[in-house]
Write a protein that holds these residues in place. Structure first.
Motif, PDB file in Angstrom:
ATOM      1  N   UNK A   1       0.839  -1.209   0.000  1.00  0.00           N
ATOM      2  CA  UNK A   1       0.000   0.000   0.000  1.00  0.00           C
ATOM      3  C   UNK A   1       0.872   1.257   0.000  1.00  0.00           C
ATOM      4  N   UNK A   2       1.875   1.276   0.859  1.00  0.00           N
ATOM      5  CA  UNK A   2       2.689   2.483   0.980  1.00  0.00           C
ATOM      6  C   UNK A   2       3.590   2.698  -0.228  1.00  0.00           C
ATOM      7  N   UNK A   3       3.997   1.603  -0.888  1.00  0.00           N
ATOM      8  CA  UNK A   3       4.758   1.753  -2.134  1.00  0.00           C
ATOM      9  C   UNK A   3       3.930   2.535  -3.146  1.00  0.00           C
ATOM     10  N   UNK A   4       2.685   2.128  -3.331  1.00  0.00           N
ATOM     11  CA  UNK A   4       1.840   2.788  -4.328  1.00  0.00           C
ATOM     12  C   UNK A   4       1.300   4.122  -3.831  1.00  0.00           C
ATOM     13  N   UNK A   5       1.188   4.306  -2.525  1.00  0.00           N
ATOM     14  CA  UNK A   5       0.752   5.599  -2.003  1.00  0.00           C
ATOM     15  C   UNK A   5       1.726   6.712  -2.397  1.00  0.00           C
ATOM     16  N   UNK A   6       3.021   6.406  -2.449  1.00  0.00           N
ATOM     17  CA  UNK A   6       3.991   7.443  -2.851  1.00  0.00           C
ATOM     18  C   UNK A   6       3.675   7.960  -4.245  1.00  0.00           C
TER      19      UNK A   6
END
Length: 254
Positions: free
Chosen positions: A167-172
């Protein structure tokens, strides 16, 4: 994390997408060996620890460190997240990349969030019992991608990473753009977009239009979804082979 898939000649590096693995390329490795020495790579956070900072820059540095054994410039082929990492790597290390293939990835997803997506993944049954369960749940194309990627144990298929990390990879990607990195690419490039893409409309075509320092070709693959290489493998192979065949002999491996 770096897998030698055999072949001779110019190195060809394959980078998978988010929630994928090096194994997602296995159906394409045999014909790619005709064009060079093929390597696949498992990104951090996919069956191994993620970087302390979940930024694209950190993933590119992790990739660069893993590629130390490869001393010649590489043809780098990337799908989705792997495509982003490919052109950011080419921008940061121009002498290490001889050509690029980017599949269904764009530079600017600002404003998009992965929260609902992550909640959906968190609701998936764990583990998936068997291959039939995977195909029933995802459909044949996506199921194959995940069967190649997930960890198969005695009780079924398990996720090979942590949903909050993915999730946080794509949130960036929703907080910034990567146009500057794309503009810095000097290597010739092939951009392949699925007809039913997840990328913002028009961006991949614009990437080709704004590529001033490199020879860049854009192709829309009719009927393909995000997984172009598995959804339309014949068309994908034809496009990549034509691109590789037009590279100078020292860059194509032939």
């Amino acid at each position: 994390m770096l897998h030698d898939e055999g072949g001779t000649g110019r190195p060809i590096l394959l980078l998978h997408g988010l929630m994928g693995s090096a194994r997602t390329w296995r159906r394409h490795v045999p014909w790619l060996r005709e064009y060079g020495h093929v390597y696949t790579f498992d990104a951090a956070g996919h069956g191994r620890p993620a970087p302390a900072e979940l930024t694209t820059a950190a993933f590119v540095e992790d990739l660069a460190a893993a590629l130390t054994p490869i001393t010649e410039p590489m043809v780098v082929i990337g799908h989705s997240m792997g495509g982003l990492h490919a052109w950011c790597f080419a921008a940061a290390y121009p002498d290490r990349v001889s050509a690029l293939v980017v599949e269904d990835m764009a530079p600017d997803f600002q404003g998009r969030t992965a929260r609902d997506w992550a909640e959906m993944i968190g609701s998936w049954p764990q583990p998936f019992r068997d291959r039939e369960h995977m195909i029933e749940f995802f459909g044949p194309v996506a199921a194959q991608y995940f069967m190649d990627s997930f960890e198969e144990r005695s009780d079924g298929f398990h996720l090979h990473g942590e949903v909050p990390v993915w999730r946080d990879i794509s949130e960036e990607w929703g907080t910034r753009d990567f146009w500057a990195q794309w503009s810095a690419v000097r290597a010739p490039a092939l951009l392949l977009e699925g007809e039913f893409t997840i990328t913002p409309a028009g961006q991949m075509r614009a990437m080709a239009d704004t590529a001033r320092e490199s020879a860049t070709r854009y192709e829309l693959v009719a009927g393909a979804g995000h997984l172009v290489h598995d959804d339309r493998p014949v068309e994908y192979r034809a496009a990549v082979e034509a691109f590789l065949g037009e590279l100078p002999a020292h860059a194509s491996g032939r």
